[in-house]
Design an enzyme around this catalytic site. Structure first.
Site, mmCIF file in Angstrom:
data_model
loop_
_atom_site.group_PDB
_atom_site.id
_atom_site.type_symbol
_atom_site.label_atom_id
_atom_site.label_comp_id
_atom_site.label_asym_id
_atom_site.label_seq_id
_atom_site.Cartn_x
_atom_site.Cartn_y
_atom_site.Cartn_z
ATOM 1 N N ASP A 425 0.783 -1.223 -0.056
ATOM 2 C CA ASP A 425 0.115 0.073 -0.185
ATOM 3 C C ASP A 425 0.911 1.286 -0.009
ATOM 4 O O ASP A 425 2.096 1.409 0.519
ATOM 5 C CB ASP A 425 -0.966 0.001 1.239
ATOM 6 C CG ASP A 425 -1.629 1.001 1.312
ATOM 7 O OD1 ASP A 425 -2.749 1.147 0.311
ATOM 8 O OD2 ASP A 425 -1.608 1.785 2.376
ATOM 9 N N GLU A 478 1.018 -0.504 -5.105
ATOM 10 C CA GLU A 478 0.060 0.580 -5.528
ATOM 11 C C GLU A 478 0.907 1.906 -5.629
ATOM 12 O O GLU A 478 1.219 2.480 -4.346
ATOM 13 C CB GLU A 478 -1.026 0.754 -4.226
ATOM 14 C CG GLU A 478 -2.122 1.725 -4.459
ATOM 15 C CD GLU A 478 -2.453 2.288 -3.358
ATOM 16 O OE1 GLU A 478 -3.637 3.190 -3.353
ATOM 17 O OE2 GLU A 478 -2.151 2.309 -2.286
#
Length: 750
Positions: A425, A478
């Site tokens: 993330d 990401e």
């Protein structure tokens, strides 16, 4: 009992001052082993014990029979006694004021617990089995069963372990500091109550002897269910009894798969809101195994991606502010139940990817923030250590021990839970020192630049170590900027990820989808621009949770027009996506065409499946996955320009797109995909194709079974020797309104 004797001889027999005794019972003494436990005095051993609240304490033999009395040294619960000559093995026989008694080996009779190699690797940030080293480990030490506690807190003046087994009293179990590593350790026998299932925390004094908030164990393998915050002792690892893995065949086959040539279709799930019945600390994972796995299997997704399941205090963070990076959330059950869920996924042919958060952590006082009274896990300077967007703290990746904590945490899920991949993330926030900061609110790197060199080194090391130790495991970034080489190998100067989310494609195409069809002609490039850079990285096309919250609207609400046009537009878009180069990701609820945005406090609107239009989208997603997996042309060359060719990429007036997908040579048939993004049917629309003969209509998003008008091409068309669009042959197609049609050439392989 074998002991490693480390106490200096001159310390063992001298009188203990009242000040030292007071510091001991007040939980302020820095070196409890200097006072407590056995100390040689000539031919005998003097034993001291600190047992606040005890009525009396005696020295006992290995059977629990009394050997010698112990007399009080301090009213706070310090006792002393002398073992008979020649006796070195003993237990403490404690009688409490309520009449009960406890017989146990003395925690302060055990020698050094962690080996020098362990401590060396911790200091280097290279201890990849950290979850089996620090934390609470259910162990047998010198023939005694109990729990070995260890925690890294180099700047603390004193650390005690507190828990159910000692009435949460810091004076009962102060720990030993191992210089120079900064690790504190103590072994507490099972007979004292330390066993799997008991709760515990660490009690610390900061460098100035000030009391810190009780801290949860950073290496806890299990926790209480929030809002409770204690760590929980559990079995050593899920790879040991009582859990037995049954996924050997899956793991063997996974290691042999080329992820770039294989189909990868991911169903992204927030487990707490997929089905509210799963929010059960007793059997949540069992409920999900019974409901989620068959559902995903029916829809044909290859993988489930779970929003973070690492324990997190605030449910509203969706898991993206975790505190216990080694423990699956107790909201859904114990670690063994999570392992059983993954095992069952594998036995049903479904991989599991976890969202993993190494970028930042929350400021909760029981967590990592100023863990030992200093900025231990985070940067001291808030310009480096505080994330203004999320009010969280940023890991100091330049510190070996912090880097090692994160690396070992990643491996913990891959090796001990058999997870198939990690979606990392917020990578962009890690890569740039000035990410979301004003010009005067960031610190340049040593070269004066904005790149976070420590984060770059960490991500390269992460990917290198994962691929070395966990063959077949995926890492997915990401990353929302144009940082070069995210999926290039670390050896060649890239970051080393297997895949990167294509945020640009997602933003461009969703912007186009939201436009009234009459305006789409002026934004045609939003749908085609992705192929300009489609092969610069290995991409996943993500329709993630972030796109259906915070006022962005559900996937269905993004589509303009009346209800029929909304459903048709969404179906056409899904067809476009599944036929486009790149692996696929769809957040839960997208397959239902939900009207409402995702709400993490509710569950999916399952009643929608009783309505034909919603059921039609659900069926379409199933069929798209089936076709995607069946036809090599739709996945084998996702990451090579040889697998894609625009045929019609410039018909902005009609908002029509047509392209060819090719498989690896000799492995399958060529596929033609055509998307009409207006509500106007197009009859006799000529499109060039590379070969004459029959082209089968394999999927039409306007089919009646999907809720469409059932306009199409009767199942097949025949290509004529009429050149068009640079191709040797062409077909005349009926293009349904707001629809994607996928055709497969019969008999001629690429």
């Amino acid at each position: 009992m074998n002991r490693v004797d480390t106490r200096p001889p001159e310390r063992r027999t001298q009188t203990i001052s009242d000040g030292e005794l007071g510091a001991l019972v007040e939980g302020r003494h820095r070196d409890p082993f200097a006072i407590l436990g056995p100390h040689r005095d000539g031919d005998t051993l003097i034993v001291r014990a600190c047992v606040p609240g005890a009525h009396s304490v005696m020295l006992a033999d290995s059977r629990g029979e009394p050997l010698a009395p112990m007399t009080p040294l301090h009213a706070g619960g310090v006792f002393t006694g002398r073992l008979p000559a020649g006796v070195s093995v003993y237990q403490l026989l404690v009688r409490w004021h309520n009449g009960t008694q406890q017989v146990s080996h003395d925690p302060y009779a055990f020698g050094l617990l962690l080996g020098e190699l362990d401590l060396h690797l911790i200091a280097e940030g290279r201890h990849f089995e950290l979850g089996a080293c620090l934390g609470a480990q259910w162990r047998n030490v010198d023939g005694v069963q109990g729990v070995r506690f260890a925690v890294w807190a180099p700047n603390a003046r004193r650390v005690s372990v507190i828990g159910d087994f000692n009435g949460w009293q810091p004076a009962r179990h102060p720990m030993r500091l191992r210089h120079p590593s900064g690790v504190w350790e103590l072994f507490i026998p099972e007979a004292m109550g330390a066993r799997p299932g008991c709760r515990y925390k660490f009690d610390l004094l900061d460098p100035h002897d000030a009391q810190l908030p009780d801290k949860a164990d950073p290496l806890a393998l299990a926790t209480e269910a929030p809002p409770a915050t204690a760590s929980v002792v559990t079995q050593p690892q899920v790879s040991a009894p009582p859990f037995a893995w049954q996924d050997d065949e899956w793991m063997r086959l996974r290691n042999a798969v080329d992820p770039y040539a294989a189909p990868l279709s991911i169903y992204e799930v927030h487990v707490g809101s997929w089905l509210r019945a799963a929010n059960d600390p007793a059997r949540g994972w069992e409920v999900l195994a019974d409901r989620l796995i068959p559902y995903v299997h029916e829809l044909g997704f290859t993988h489930i991606e779970l929003l973070p399941v690492t324990e997190h205090p605030f449910g509203g963070s969706w898991g993206y502010q975790p505190l216990s990076l080694y423990a699956p959330t107790a909201r859904l059950g114990p670690p063994q139940a999570f392992a059983a869920f993954i095992d069952r996924c594998h036995r049903d042919g479904i991989g599991v990817i976890l969202d993993w958060v190494p970028a930042h952590f929350p400021t909760d006082p029981h967590g990592l923030a100023r863990f030992d009274g200093t900025a231990l896990y985070e940067h001291e300077d808030p310009r480096e250590g505080f994330h203004q967007d999320w009010n969280t703290l940023i890991y100091n990746l330049g510190r070996n021990e912090v880097r090692g904590f994160l690396l070992a945490g990643a491996l913990h899920w891959l090796e001990h839970f058999h997870v198939d991949g990690l979606r990392v993330d917020a990578v962009a926030s890690m890569l740039y020192r000035d990410y979301s900061r004003a010009p005067d609110q960031w610190v340049p790197n040593r070269f004066g630049g904005r790149e976070n060199l420590e984060a770059v080194a960490f991500l390269r090391e992460l990917n290198t170590v994962v691929h070395e130790r966990c063959p077949g495991a995926l890492t997915i970034a990401e990353e929302s900027t144009a940082w070069p080489g995210v999926t290039a190998s670390a050896a060649s100067g890239g970051l080393g990820f297997d895949f990167k989310w294509n945020m640009g494609w997602m933003h461009d195409t969703l912007r186009y989808l939201s436009l009234d069809p009459i305006h789409r002609a002026w934004h045609h490039q939003d749908m085609t621009f992705g192929t300009v850079y489609a092969w610069s990285e290995a991409f996943v096309l993500p329709l993630s949770h972030d796109e259906v919250v915070h006022g962005k609207g559900s996937m269905l609400r993004k589509c303009p027009g009346d209800d029929w046009q909304r459903f048709a537009g969404l179906r056409a878009y899904y067809g476009f996506m599944w036929a486009h180069p790149g692996k696929k990701l769809l957040f839960m609820g997208g397959e239902l065409a939900q009207w409402q945005e995702w709400n993490h406090d509710a569950e999916l609107d399952w009643a929608l499946l009783d309505h034909p239009m919603h059921r039609g989208v659900h069926t379409l997603v199933r069929d798209l996955n089936a076709l995607y997996r069946e036809l090599p042309a739709l996945h084998e060359l996702d990451h090579s320009p040889a697998g894609f060719q625009w045929v019609v990429g410039d018909d902005h007036q009609n908002s029509v797109f047509a392209w060819l997908r090719r498989p690896a040579p000799g492995s399958g048939d060529v596929v033609l995909a055509v998307t009409n993004m207006t509500p106007v049917p197009r009859y006799g629309y000529r499109i060039g194709v590379p070969s004459e003969g029959c082209w089968h209509e394999r999927l039409n998003t306007d089919a009646a079974c999907y809720g469409g008008s059932n306009l199409g091409n009767g199942g097949a068309v025949t290509a004529e020797p009429v050149p068009s669009h640079g191709q040797e042959a062409s077909v005349l197609l009926t293009l349904p309104p707001l629809a994607t049609v996928i055709l497969q050439h019969a008999g001629t392989q690429a």
